[in-house]
Motif scaffolding. Structure first.
Motif, PDB file in Angstrom:
ATOM      1  N   LEU A 175      91.702  47.823  34.529  1.00 27.06           N
ATOM      2  CA  LEU A 175      92.409  48.168  33.121  1.00 27.06           C
ATOM      3  C   LEU A 175      91.382  48.466  32.043  1.00 27.06           C
ATOM      4  O   LEU A 175      91.512  49.455  31.352  1.00 27.06           O
ATOM      5  CB  LEU A 175      93.189  47.310  32.903  1.00 27.06           C
ATOM      6  N   TYR A 176      90.419  47.487  32.005  1.00 24.92           N
ATOM      7  CA  TYR A 176      89.345  47.361  31.015  1.00 24.92           C
ATOM      8  C   TYR A 176      88.407  48.850  31.247  1.00 24.92           C
ATOM      9  O   TYR A 176      88.077  49.558  30.230  1.00 24.92           O
ATOM     10  CB  TYR A 176      88.192  46.325  31.530  1.00 24.92           C
ATOM     11  N   LEU A 177      87.994  49.200  32.537  1.00 24.46           N
ATOM     12  CA  LEU A 177      87.083  50.302  32.580  1.00 24.46           C
ATOM     13  C   LEU A 177      87.858  51.623  32.385  1.00 24.46           C
ATOM     14  O   LEU A 177      87.329  52.609  31.728  1.00 24.46           O
ATOM     15  CB  LEU A 177      86.585  50.246  34.154  1.00 24.46           C
ATOM     16  N   GLY A 178      89.240  51.653  32.849  1.00 25.82           N
ATOM     17  CA  GLY A 178      90.161  52.859  32.491  1.00 25.82           C
ATOM     18  C   GLY A 178      90.134  53.024  30.893  1.00 25.82           C
ATOM     19  O   GLY A 178      90.042  54.145  30.439  1.00 25.82           O
ATOM     20  N   ALA A 179      90.330  52.053  30.099  1.00 20.81           N
ATOM     21  CA  ALA A 179      90.634  52.066  28.795  1.00 20.81           C
ATOM     22  C   ALA A 179      89.187  52.268  27.979  1.00 20.81           C
ATOM     23  O   ALA A 179      89.154  53.203  27.325  1.00 20.81           O
ATOM     24  CB  ALA A 179      90.890  50.797  28.109  1.00 20.81           C
ATOM     25  N   MET A 180      87.915  51.951  28.700  1.00 20.19           N
ATOM     26  CA  MET A 180      86.692  52.017  28.241  1.00 20.19           C
ATOM     27  C   MET A 180      86.300  53.652  28.481  1.00 20.19           C
ATOM     28  O   MET A 180      85.699  54.362  27.875  1.00 20.19           O
ATOM     29  CB  MET A 180      85.786  51.143  28.855  1.00 20.19           C
ATOM     30  N   LEU A 181      86.846  54.028  29.636  1.00 21.62           N
ATOM     31  CA  LEU A 181      86.392  55.423  29.913  1.00 21.62           C
ATOM     32  C   LEU A 181      87.388  56.340  29.134  1.00 21.62           C
ATOM     33  O   LEU A 181      86.732  57.414  28.522  1.00 21.62           O
ATOM     34  CB  LEU A 181      86.857  55.734  31.413  1.00 21.62           C
ATOM     35  N   LYS A 182      88.400  56.066  28.749  1.00 19.08           N
ATOM     36  CA  LYS A 182      89.391  56.964  28.045  1.00 19.08           C
ATOM     37  C   LYS A 182      88.820  57.027  26.550  1.00 19.08           C
ATOM     38  O   LYS A 182      88.600  57.986  26.066  1.00 19.08           O
ATOM     39  CB  LYS A 182      90.523  56.419  28.070  1.00 19.08           C
ATOM     40  N   ASP A 183      88.381  55.789  26.084  1.00 16.50           N
ATOM     41  CA  ASP A 183      87.824  55.790  24.792  1.00 16.50           C
ATOM     42  C   ASP A 183      86.478  56.669  24.621  1.00 16.50           C
ATOM     43  O   ASP A 183      86.055  57.531  23.802  1.00 16.50           O
ATOM     44  CB  ASP A 183      87.484  54.456  24.287  1.00 16.50           C
ATOM     45  N   SER A 184      85.622  56.550  25.744  1.00 18.89           N
ATOM     46  CA  SER A 184      84.425  57.086  25.831  1.00 18.89           C
ATOM     47  C   SER A 184      84.611  58.599  25.805  1.00 18.89           C
ATOM     48  O   SER A 184      83.803  59.324  25.189  1.00 18.89           O
ATOM     49  CB  SER A 184      83.455  56.687  27.145  1.00 18.89           C
ATOM     50  N   MET A 185      85.634  58.880  26.621  1.00 11.81           N
ATOM     51  CA  MET A 185      85.931  60.534  26.765  1.00 11.81           C
ATOM     52  C   MET A 185      86.235  61.034  25.587  1.00 11.81           C
ATOM     53  O   MET A 185      86.025  62.025  25.087  1.00 11.81           O
ATOM     54  CB  MET A 185      86.753  60.819  27.961  1.00 11.81           C
ATOM     55  N   SER A 186      87.247  60.138  25.198  1.00  8.06           N
ATOM     56  CA  SER A 186      87.863  60.773  23.629  1.00  8.06           C
ATOM     57  C   SER A 186      86.948  60.710  22.538  1.00  8.06           C
ATOM     58  O   SER A 186      86.831  61.756  21.913  1.00  8.06           O
ATOM     59  CB  SER A 186      88.859  59.828  23.228  1.00  8.06           C
ATOM     60  N   THR A 187      85.937  59.942  22.570  1.00  8.18           N
ATOM     61  CA  THR A 187      84.684  59.952  21.398  1.00  8.18           C
ATOM     62  C   THR A 187      83.810  61.318  21.836  1.00  8.18           C
ATOM     63  O   THR A 187      83.395  62.216  20.858  1.00  8.18           O
ATOM     64  CB  THR A 187      83.789  58.684  21.596  1.00  8.18           C
ATOM     65  N   ARG A 188      83.670  61.443  23.035  1.00 10.05           N
ATOM     66  CA  ARG A 188      82.595  62.646  23.414  1.00 10.05           C
ATOM     67  C   ARG A 188      83.281  63.949  23.076  1.00 10.05           C
ATOM     68  O   ARG A 188      82.884  64.818  22.568  1.00 10.05           O
ATOM     69  CB  ARG A 188      82.696  62.382  25.065  1.00 10.05           C
ATOM     70  N   ILE A 189      84.804  63.862  23.409  1.00  8.77           N
ATOM     71  CA  ILE A 189      85.496  65.197  23.124  1.00  8.77           C
ATOM     72  C   ILE A 189      85.206  65.414  21.355  1.00  8.77           C
ATOM     73  O   ILE A 189      85.118  66.561  20.945  1.00  8.77           O
ATOM     74  CB  ILE A 189      86.882  65.123  23.582  1.00  8.77           C
TER      75      ILE A 189
END
Length: 608
Positions: A24-38
């Motif tokens: 759950l933590y990595l999924g949320a972190m990856l989503k935030d990271s991808m969102s920030t990158r986009i």
């Protein structure tokens, strides 16, 4: 479920929780990271697009689809983003996803959230579903300013909007989550393998301990746990081995004591029974089995069913009701079977009360006592006639006026005195024999103790005057009457006072008193209630402690020389004791050497 399985499942559960949390933590972190990158990419692309449009867009008021849409399409080809240009009225003049008539029919975009934010705050970013393309996008809008005067003033000419489809973003996030999930599954498998091996290492000493306890339970007290480590489990194994050693020592000691006790019980001359609260036999030694004729299967059977002795059952009930030691002398069967002294002792063993029954065969002792009593009675009876004859001849010789020398007369007087002494001894022996055998029938009559004073004074007054002794009679008239055989009880008082006179020096005092028994304890006896206690106290020489238990034995004398000098037979206290016992009373003494003695006689008065 054994402990190994429990530990394994707990390890797996902990790992699952940890992996799930990490997922759950990595999924949320990856989503935030991808969102920030986009968002960063959109900002960069929007900035580039804005700079390009500032240079290429026609002046305000000259906007045409033909002039702007090709520029927007060129920008769309250079990147993967959707590019849109919107004027200040909300008209879309160019969009990479629409051309021609479709472009002209697009809705007014002035109320789009990202456009409103761009006009109000300088930029706007929103994730929403596009009705135009039927796709979810992330929009980033930024206003376009153009310098319109030489002094550097800028004029807002429109809004540049850049968008990326979220499908690609979601696909990338799903791929990353899938990779995380695969890594978690791989970690879970490794954790399971590790937990299996680690729990095996941990539980192996515990299994050894379990096997040892099972061996101890099965009776194998020689089992020990191997010690392979110095950690807590090793210390536990070491302590367990020490405990097993102590248990073995205790078992060996108990076994040795049991063997010793069994040998004692087997070889002892008394019968020993162990009876539970239901009067069922739980143990009997060989002597008890022989005495009571117990069958081979006596354990668990009621004693009254095996050997119907009502007195024995009554004794058991007495011990159970009073919770104290019960004692009685009974016959183990019919008149031809042995007499026994039976003692029942309550023993607390756990929750249930048990009773130890000790049976002592006294048949030979009683037979010897009867033979002795019969012998004494017969000899005494046979001696009576010749003694009477001797006394008669001696008295005749003294009464005749024959010429005798002084020596001859002294010899005749001695013959008469010794014959009289032997006659008293024979009379006392016969009386004691009748008392012991129970042949004496009591003639009880209610009487007050003060009725004995005058007769006693008549008996002892000459002796008291001669020896200057004082007899004090301190018996209250308020005491109740006692039911006694007047003649026999008179003999008790005479014997006790006579004994006090013999052992009290001249000018001494003998005091007779009485009282109703109270809760006070008198040394040497347990005083029951509803008794009158008579005390005969003297100021004599006292009785040594070692002699006190024997003073009521026949022929026993504390001071033998003084007793012979006073003419005693040694039977007075024994006769007094048996008379008191025949009255269901008790007699005992207290004495201090050199300070005198006190004889106590307790007689019940409840029957009066």
């Amino acid at each position: 479920m054994n402990i190994r399985t429990q530990l394994t499942l707990r390890y797996i559960g902990i790992v699952l929780l940890v992996l799930f949390a990490m997922y759950l933590y990595l999924g949320a972190m990856l989503k935030d990271s991808m969102s920030t990158r986009i968002t960063s990419e959109l900002e960069i692309q929007a900035a580039l697009t804005r700079e390009f449009l500032i240079e290429k867009l026609p002046a305000k008021g000259n906007f045409t689809y033909a002039a702007i849409d090709p520029l927007i399409n060129r920008l769309g080809k250079t990147g993967k983003a959707r590019v849109t240009f919107i004027d200040l009225d909300g008209v879309v003049w160019g969009d990479t996803e629409r051309d021609g008539q479709a472009l002209r029919e697009m809705d007014n975009h002035l109320k789009r959230p990202e456009v409103e934010d761009a006009l109000q705050f300088g930029s706007g970013i929103r994730d929403r579903y596009s009705d135009t393309t039927q796709t979810e996008f992330r929009y980033y809008a930024t206003p376009i300013y153009r310098q319109t005067s030489p002094n550097g003033a800028e004029t807002l000419i429109g809004i540049c909007r850049v968008a990326l489809p979220m499908k690609a973003v979601n696909t990338a996030i799903d791929n990353l989550r899938r990779m995380v999930l695969l890594a978690s599954v791989a970690g879970l498998i490794l954790a399971i393998v590790f937990s299996i091996f680690s729990t095996r290492i941990i539980t192996k000493p515990i299994e050894k301990l379990t096997q040892m306890t099972e061996s101890l339970t099965a009776g194998d007290i020689n089992s020990r746990v191997p010690i392979n480590s110095k950690n807590e489990l090793g210390q536990l194994s070491r302590n367990f081995n020490l405990m097993a050693d102590r248990v073995q020592e205790q078992i060996d000691r108990i076994s040795e004591e049991h063997r010793r006790l069994e040998t004692i019980l087997t070889d002892m001359g008394e019968g020993v029974l162990l009876v539970n609260g239901a009067s069922e036999i739980t143990y009997a030694n060989p002597m008890a089995i022989s005495m009571l004729s117990l069958p081979n299967t006596y354990v668990g059977k009621a004693l009254i069913e095996i050997n119907r002795i009502p007195e024995l059952q009554t004794l058991l009930q007495t011990a159970e009701q009073t919770e104290t030691v019960a004692f009685a002398e009974i016959r183990l069967g019919n008149l031809t079977e042995p007499e026994a002294e039976v003692t029942v002792v309550p023993v607390a063993t756990g929750e249930e009360e048990e009773y130890v029954v000790v049976i002592h065969d006294v048949s030979k002792e009683r037979q010897l006592e009867r033979i002795r009593a019969d012998f004494v009675a017969n000899v005494s009876h046979e001696l009576r006639t010749p003694l009477t004859t001797i006394r008669g001849y001696a008295e005749t010789l003294l009464s005749e006026d024959a010429t005798r020398t002084k020596t001859q007369e002294q010899f005749v007087v001695k013959i008469l005195n010794h014959a009289s002494r032997l006659s008293r001894l024979v009379s006392d022996l016969l009386e004691l024999s009748r008392l012991e055998s129970g042949d004496v029938e009591l003639k009880r009559t209610p009487c007050h103790l003060n009725t004995f004073y005058e007769p006693i004074l008549d008996v002892f007054e000459p002796i008291l005057e001669e020896s200057e002794l004082v007899l004090k009679w301190e018996v209250s008239d308020s005491l109740p009457k006692v039911s006694v055989d007047h003649q026999l009880f008179m003999q008790v008082l005479v014997n006790l006072i006579d004994n006090a006179i013999k052992y009290t020096p001249d000018s001494g005092t003998i005091t007779v008193s009485a009282e109703i028994s109270t809760s006070e304890a008198f040394e040497g006896a347990n005083i029951a209630s509803e008794e009158i206690i008579v005390h005969i106290k003297d100021t004599g020489i006292g009785i040594p402690m070692e002699s006190q238990p024997r003073v009521f034995e026949r022929f026993y004398r504390v001071d033998k020389g003084r007793a012979r000098e006073m003419g005693g037979t040694g039977l007075g206290l024994a006769i007094a004791k048996h008379i008191v016992l025949r009255h269901n009373g008790r007699i005992w003494l207290e004495s201090t050497l050199g300070a005198g003695s006190v004889f106590h006689v307790a007689i019940p008065y409840t029957d009066v």
